[in-house]
Structure formats: C-alpha cells, structure tokens
Design a protein around this motif. Structure first.
Motif, PDB file in Angstrom:
ATOM      1  N   PHE B 158      14.431  93.120 121.653  1.00  0.00           N
ATOM      2  CA  PHE B 158      15.165  92.495 122.750  1.00  0.00           C
ATOM      3  C   PHE B 158      14.372  92.727 124.028  1.00  0.00           C
ATOM      4  CE2 PHE B 158      18.641  94.065 119.857  1.00  0.00           C
ATOM      5  CZ  PHE B 158      18.843  92.824 119.251  1.00  0.00           C
ATOM      6  N   ASN B 159      14.093  91.654 124.741  1.00  0.00           N
ATOM      7  CA  ASN B 159      13.267  91.763 125.947  1.00  0.00           C
ATOM      8  C   ASN B 159      11.950  92.473 125.635  1.00  0.00           C
ATOM      9  OD1 ASN B 159      15.368  90.606 127.467  1.00  0.00           O
ATOM     10  ND2 ASN B 159      16.309  92.621 127.764  1.00  0.00           N
ATOM     11  N   ASN B 160      11.377  92.119 124.504  1.00  0.00           N
ATOM     12  CA  ASN B 160      10.101  92.690 124.088  1.00  0.00           C
ATOM     13  C   ASN B 160      10.150  94.189 123.819  1.00  0.00           C
ATOM     14  OD1 ASN B 160       8.511  90.307 124.078  1.00  0.00           O
ATOM     15  ND2 ASN B 160       8.574  90.327 126.334  1.00  0.00           N
ATOM     16  N   THR B 161      11.360  94.718 123.655  1.00  0.00           N
ATOM     17  CA  THR B 161      11.488  96.120 123.301  1.00  0.00           C
ATOM     18  C   THR B 161      11.971  96.234 121.855  1.00  0.00           C
ATOM     19  OG1 THR B 161      12.132  96.639 125.569  1.00  0.00           O
ATOM     20  CG2 THR B 161      12.595  98.314 123.884  1.00  0.00           C
ATOM     21  N   PRO B 162      11.137  96.791 120.981  1.00  0.00           N
ATOM     22  CA  PRO B 162      11.558  96.956 119.582  1.00  0.00           C
ATOM     23  C   PRO B 162      12.831  97.798 119.542  1.00  0.00           C
ATOM     24  CG  PRO B 162       9.234  97.491 119.850  1.00  0.00           C
ATOM     25  CD  PRO B 162       9.796  97.319 121.234  1.00  0.00           C
ATOM     26  N   THR B 163      13.852  97.311 118.861  1.00  0.00           N
ATOM     27  CA  THR B 163      15.142  97.996 118.897  1.00  0.00           C
ATOM     28  C   THR B 163      15.734  98.216 117.511  1.00  0.00           C
ATOM     29  OG1 THR B 163      15.549  96.956 121.039  1.00  0.00           O
ATOM     30  CG2 THR B 163      17.445  97.936 119.940  1.00  0.00           C
ATOM     31  N   ILE B 164      15.443  97.298 116.601  1.00  0.00           N
ATOM     32  CA  ILE B 164      15.988  97.417 115.253  1.00  0.00           C
ATOM     33  C   ILE B 164      14.867  97.289 114.233  1.00  0.00           C
ATOM     34  CG2 ILE B 164      17.501  96.341 113.536  1.00  0.00           C
ATOM     35  CD1 ILE B 164      19.341  95.470 115.715  1.00  0.00           C
ATOM     36  N   LEU B 165      14.811  98.270 113.331  1.00  0.00           N
ATOM     37  CA  LEU B 165      13.902  98.189 112.189  1.00  0.00           C
ATOM     38  C   LEU B 165      14.766  98.017 110.952  1.00  0.00           C
ATOM     39  CD1 LEU B 165      11.191  98.540 110.701  1.00  0.00           C
ATOM     40  CD2 LEU B 165      11.566 101.023 110.827  1.00  0.00           C
ATOM     41  N   GLU B 166      14.522  96.963 110.222  1.00  0.00           N
ATOM     42  CA  GLU B 166      15.481  96.571 109.204  1.00  0.00           C
ATOM     43  C   GLU B 166      14.792  96.300 107.871  1.00  0.00           C
ATOM     44  OE1 GLU B 166      19.505  94.263 110.364  1.00  0.00           O
ATOM     45  OE2 GLU B 166      17.710  93.040 110.376  1.00  0.00           O
ATOM     46  N   ASP B 167      15.360  96.845 106.803  1.00  0.00           N
ATOM     47  CA  ASP B 167      14.944  96.487 105.449  1.00  0.00           C
ATOM     48  C   ASP B 167      16.049  95.658 104.829  1.00  0.00           C
ATOM     49  OD1 ASP B 167      12.345  97.861 104.703  1.00  0.00           O
ATOM     50  OD2 ASP B 167      13.474  99.540 105.559  1.00  0.00           O
ATOM     51  N   ILE B 168      15.666  94.547 104.228  1.00  0.00           N
ATOM     52  CA  ILE B 168      16.633  93.637 103.620  1.00  0.00           C
ATOM     53  C   ILE B 168      16.251  93.412 102.164  1.00  0.00           C
ATOM     54  CG2 ILE B 168      17.694  91.348 103.784  1.00  0.00           C
ATOM     55  CD1 ILE B 168      16.826  91.209 106.674  1.00  0.00           C
ATOM     56  N   LEU B 222       9.251 101.539 115.904  1.00  0.00           N
ATOM     57  CA  LEU B 222      10.269 101.385 116.947  1.00  0.00           C
ATOM     58  C   LEU B 222       9.749 101.841 118.305  1.00  0.00           C
ATOM     59  CD1 LEU B 222      13.517 102.477 115.059  1.00  0.00           C
ATOM     60  CD2 LEU B 222      12.965 100.211 115.978  1.00  0.00           C
ATOM     61  N   ASN B 223       8.480 102.226 118.332  1.00  0.00           N
ATOM     62  CA  ASN B 223       7.873 102.649 119.584  1.00  0.00           C
ATOM     63  C   ASN B 223       8.645 103.817 120.199  1.00  0.00           C
ATOM     64  OD1 ASN B 223       5.933 102.532 121.577  1.00  0.00           O
ATOM     65  ND2 ASN B 223       7.090 101.064 122.839  1.00  0.00           N
ATOM     66  N   THR B 224       8.982 104.770 119.354  1.00  0.00           N
ATOM     67  CA  THR B 224       9.731 105.941 119.818  1.00  0.00           C
ATOM     68  C   THR B 224       9.151 107.171 119.124  1.00  0.00           C
ATOM     69  OG1 THR B 224      11.933 106.875 120.066  1.00  0.00           O
ATOM     70  CG2 THR B 224      11.499 105.703 118.024  1.00  0.00           C
ATOM     71  N   THR B 225       9.878 108.289 119.194  1.00  0.00           N
ATOM     72  CA  THR B 225       9.368 109.525 118.608  1.00  0.00           C
ATOM     73  C   THR B 225      10.238 109.968 117.446  1.00  0.00           C
ATOM     74  OG1 THR B 225      10.718 111.050 119.911  1.00  0.00           O
ATOM     75  CG2 THR B 225       8.720 110.209 120.943  1.00  0.00           C
ATOM     76  N   THR B 226       9.715 110.873 116.656  1.00  0.00           N
ATOM     77  CA  THR B 226      10.480 111.371 115.508  1.00  0.00           C
ATOM     78  C   THR B 226      11.577 112.332 115.960  1.00  0.00           C
ATOM     79  OG1 THR B 226       8.879 113.150 115.212  1.00  0.00           O
ATOM     80  CG2 THR B 226       8.554 111.140 113.920  1.00  0.00           C
ATOM     81  N   LEU B 251      17.642 100.682 111.184  1.00  0.00           N
ATOM     82  CA  LEU B 251      17.614 101.782 112.151  1.00  0.00           C
ATOM     83  C   LEU B 251      17.753 101.161 113.532  1.00  0.00           C
ATOM     84  CD1 LEU B 251      14.778 104.111 110.778  1.00  0.00           C
ATOM     85  CD2 LEU B 251      17.253 104.197 110.362  1.00  0.00           C
ATOM     86  N   TYR B 252      18.794 101.586 114.254  1.00  0.00           N
ATOM     87  CA  TYR B 252      19.080 100.995 115.561  1.00  0.00           C
ATOM     88  C   TYR B 252      18.748 102.000 116.650  1.00  0.00           C
ATOM     89  CZ  TYR B 252      22.129  97.501 113.187  1.00  0.00           C
ATOM     90  OH  TYR B 252      22.639  96.504 112.401  1.00  0.00           O
ATOM     91  N   LEU B 253      17.904 101.608 117.555  1.00  0.00           N
ATOM     92  CA  LEU B 253      17.632 102.447 118.723  1.00  0.00           C
ATOM     93  C   LEU B 253      18.810 102.326 119.684  1.00  0.00           C
ATOM     94  CD1 LEU B 253      14.023 102.264 120.232  1.00  0.00           C
ATOM     95  CD2 LEU B 253      15.373 104.261 119.612  1.00  0.00           C
ATOM     96  N   THR B 254      19.354 103.472 120.094  1.00  0.00           N
ATOM     97  CA  THR B 254      20.519 103.402 120.978  1.00  0.00           C
ATOM     98  C   THR B 254      20.237 104.018 122.340  1.00  0.00           C
ATOM     99  OG1 THR B 254      21.395 105.422 119.973  1.00  0.00           O
ATOM    100  CG2 THR B 254      22.217 103.328 119.118  1.00  0.00           C
ATOM    101  N   ASP B 255      18.995 103.886 122.788  1.00  0.00           N
ATOM    102  CA  ASP B 255      18.679 104.389 124.121  1.00  0.00           C
ATOM    103  C   ASP B 255      19.328 103.528 125.191  1.00  0.00           C
ATOM    104  OD1 ASP B 255      17.241 106.248 122.811  1.00  0.00           O
ATOM    105  OD2 ASP B 255      15.274 105.375 123.235  1.00  0.00           O
TER     106      ASP B 255
END
Lengths: 264, 264
Positions: B158-168, B222-226, B251-255
């Motif tokens: 969203f707005n070029n910010t990776p927010t959801i990593l999804e396996d389907i 997700l461009n975040t940390t562990t 996996l949803y980033l909730t920052d």
DNA sequence: AAGTGGTCTAGACCACAAC
DNA sequence: TTGTGGTCTAGACCACTTG
C-alpha cells in the motif's frame, strides 16, 4: 395526516404516504418506526434483560398495525441480537447471561480441545480504581478529558495459564461503586454483571488488532518474555443508541490460542 | 402426498404437512426448500455472478408457491451475501466485482487516512507454481496428501510499502492454467478473477489470527526486522456448499495498519 | 406505462410450550 | 386447551427503474 410522521406511543400513525405531498424527505417504512418505538422501550428499561416482552399481537394492538408489521420490526431486532425469539414462549430481551454463546465478544479460542474451555476463565484483578480520563480515553468514551473513569486491570487465565492481560475503562457515573471484589467474584460473564448490577446492556463492539511485543511488566504478568509477540486487541463496546460505554485494551497470548473470525 | 417431500423443479410440492402422519422427521419450511432450490441453481451456474435472476413472481410461478414465500427464501440468500436485491431492477447474483465493498474479506485498514486507500494495492508475485499438497494443506482443502495444488506467494503493498506477505494454495484441477501473469495483472480483486476466469465464487471465510515474529526471509520481503511482530492470518475460504476452495496464510504488518473486526 | 422489489394487511393454519 | 411465535397465502398499494 402528513406522511412519515414519526410514530409515538401517544399518536400511533398507521397511515401510509397516501396524500399528495411534494416531497418525501426521508421515507421510513412503518415497521422501521415500530422498531424504533420498541427500541425506545428497551433503552428506557421498560423490559429488562431476560424478561419477556409483550406478544406480537399485543404490540400490534398497541401500535395499531398488523401483526406482520410488528413481526418484521422484531425480526430486525432479533437479527441484531437485541432480542431473542422462542417459539411457543415469546420474545425476550437478550442478555449476556443465558445466551447460548456466553462470552459473545471474546474471540480467543484454544487451538485444541473443547472450545468451551473458556467457560471457566479465572479472573484475577490487579487493580480497580477511579482515575481521570486521559485525552484519548475520553475521546473514545465521548467524555471530557479529566472526567472520572474506573480503570480495571486484570488477568484472565485458562487452565491456570495466564493468557489475557486486560485494561478496562468505564465511565464512573454509570458504574458507581464498581469494585475489585465484584469484578473478581461475580459468577458469569462480566457483561452479565454490567446488566444485572448497573443496568447497562452492551449491544455491539468494534475491535482493532495488532501484533506487538509486551513490555517487561506485561510480560511478567503474562508469564512470558518480552520477545514473545502478543495480540493487542482494542475494543470499544457500545450500549443502546451506539453510545460507547467501555474501552478495553487487551494483550492476548497466542501460543496455544488463536483469535477467530468468521467472514461473510 | 407425504409431508416434507423435498421440492424439485419437476415435482413442485406446495403441500403443507396436512396429512395425518406419525412422524415429521425433520420439518423444513417451504421457503427453506425454495431457498435450497435457488441455491442449487446458483451452484450449477444457471445464473452467473452479476447476472439477474428471475423475478420473484416468475420464481413463485415456477415453484408453485406464493410470492411471499419466494421473497423469504431470497431474503435469506441476500442476508448471506449470495444475492443482491435492487429495488426496481431485480435480484442479482452477488459478485466480488461491483460489490460496494471490494476486498470484502480483507480486514486490514490503515490507521489514518481514507479507508479505501486499500482499493489500489500493488500485487507483486514472488512465485506461482504447482506443487504437491502437504498433509495439513490437503486436510483443510479436503484433498489427499500429494494431490496437485497451485501455490502462490505474493506481496501486497500500500503506497509502495510492503504490508502483506501471503501464501495461497488452490486445488489445481479447479484453477487449471492459473499463472503469475494473471495473478499480477488482473484488474480488480483476486476473488473477482476467480469468478470470471474459473467460475468459482467464494462465499465465506474463516480466519485464525496469531501474533508471530517473521523469519529472516519473511522480514526481508516485508522490509522489516525479525524483531517486529506481525499478524499471522490463516484464512480458509469456502465456495457454495461449504466446500473449502482456498487456503491463505498471510503475515500482516501492523505498524501503520490494524485488523478490524465488528462484533455483534 | 410496465415491471421489479418493498411494504402492509387480514386471515388461516402449523409447531411448540405450558397449564 | 390456550397462547406464543412460525409459515403461507392472496391481494393491495408504494417506491424505484427503465423504456
């Protein structure tokens, strides 16, 4: 008689929009008006949670409409869980006590085992006292900053495992006299106690969920570590008329539980 | 004629339980039977998503019941979001395309700003290939271990910010030919594509939510940390007849987002 | 003007619970 | 037996959309 005149108990208006009027500003069907009237009686406490409300036929007579119209009004109230229909018995005001689903607003379920392990959560109250509302708490409860609110902090344990750490804020005037003893030892759901002791029926809630890390003290209360992520669940609970009456901020341990949601 | 005979298009049975019979094994109201028949037509694809279904009067004639009975059947279908009523126009098969609420099953909302920022999520497909179902995936999709499934891994930004990593995971036979190109570039919700391209209409879903820490690779995507907790959302999506047709693990980033839920 | 869903009514009968 | 909610019908009329 003008169309769409709001019905009132004194001046029932079964008339339809049958006169030639330039505008129908906001057409509201009869059954919606009836629903509104019943809702008023519920809010006013005319019939208390768990009690029987008048039969459809009686309400139809009172409002001077057909039974079918009352039925449709009650149908909607039942769909919103404000009222419960029981064939052969009557229609009852919904309650958090005897609802098949106790803990209606608690979506945390054990990963395995009988889902109603929850039924017997141990509550331990960490604190319960009156404080002044901070700006954000006042805002969500529609109070003024500095107004008196009751703050409860408690731990819910399942099978003696601390699982939920919860902060609750309630407007003091409504819950006057609420104390730790009551919160800890009332038999049954807390929301049932709110109904019985304070006449406040919680009708719906909204939750916002995040993943967070607990701070040192929170981790200690939950018997976990600051490196174990937990769910942050912020719940605003509403009573009749969409009035917010409770704010909860909970931390849910999801090591052996999960938050469940049904989408449709 | 025996009571509770299931209606069929060939042998409409408007009769009620009017004969003296010892038992009424499982009384099913007429409107429920009508609902079942309409449901069958929906499942059979007789009317496709977005299309107009026959009018209440026509259905009433077809099933030899009153319009009111058809109405009640359709009322329930509408309440389950299987069908959409539009006054003056008719009743339409629900679709994930034009529903006011696109992304009906996505509960992640931005903390601030216009809620429909989501409307334009960028999809980037990491992979999309056929694999053999593991035991747990096969179980939830009601397949056999080793059956062919399509596995998609993607990132929603969203707005070029990776927010959801999804396996389907999807059953291969039903989604034969699904490829990364299609997943990435179809205009509109993925579930709308499933309807248009594969005739699969998703009707409801169940989600289980936890708080977890991403592993190194997940964090990178997700461009975040562990050390940043994220929501783990497992969704099982069902088509008609409660048949599971999709498993998602996200996996949803909730920052700057939160998972929203309305309870009633 | 015609057709659709939406509302409202009046009446009949059924299923269920309680007396 | 009575009273309650639940189902079903038939018909009238209203509100909305389209031609």
């Amino acid at each position: 008689m003008p169309p769409n005149t709001a019905l009132s108990p004194d001046t029932p208006t079964p008339a339809r929009n049958d006169s030639a009027v330039v505008q129908t500003p906001a057409f509201s069907p009869l059954y919606q008006q009836i629903k509104g009237l019943i809702l008023q009686s519920l809010q006013a406490g005319e019939w208390k949670p768990g009690e029987l409300i008048p039969s459809e036929i009686e309400l139809a007579g009172r409002f001077k409409v057909s039974q079918g119209t009352v039925r449709k009004a009650i149908d909607e109230l039942a769909a919103e869980n404000l009222v419960t229909r029981r064939q052969g018995k009557g229609t009852f005001v919904a309650t958090h006590n005897e609802e098949q689903v106790q803990y209606r607003f608690l979506q945390l379920h054990p990963d395995i085992g009988q889902q109603q392990d929850e039924g017997r959560a141990q509550r331990s109250i960490i604190e319960c006292k009156r404080i002044r509302a901070s700006a954000d708490i006042a805002r969500t409860l529609q109070l003024r900053t500095g107004d008196s609110v009751i703050h409860v902090r408690r731990i819910l344990s399942f099978n003696n495992t601390p699982t939920i750490l919860e902060d609750i804020w309630l407007p003091s005037p409504v819950f006057k006299g609420l104390n730790a003893e009551q919160m800890a030892h009332y038999p049954g759901p807390t929301y049932a106690m709110f109904e019985m002791e304070y006449g406040v029926r919680m009708v719906r809630a909204e939750e916002k969920i995040r993943a967070v890390l607990p701070d040192a003290q929170q981790a200690q209360w939950l018997n976990t570590t600051t490196a174990t992520p937990v769910l942050s669940v912020e719940r605003v609970t509403f009573t009749y008329n969409d009035k917010p009456m409770e704010l909860r901020r909970g931390l849910y341990l999801t090591d052996s539980h999960h938050y469940r949601n049904a989408l449709s």
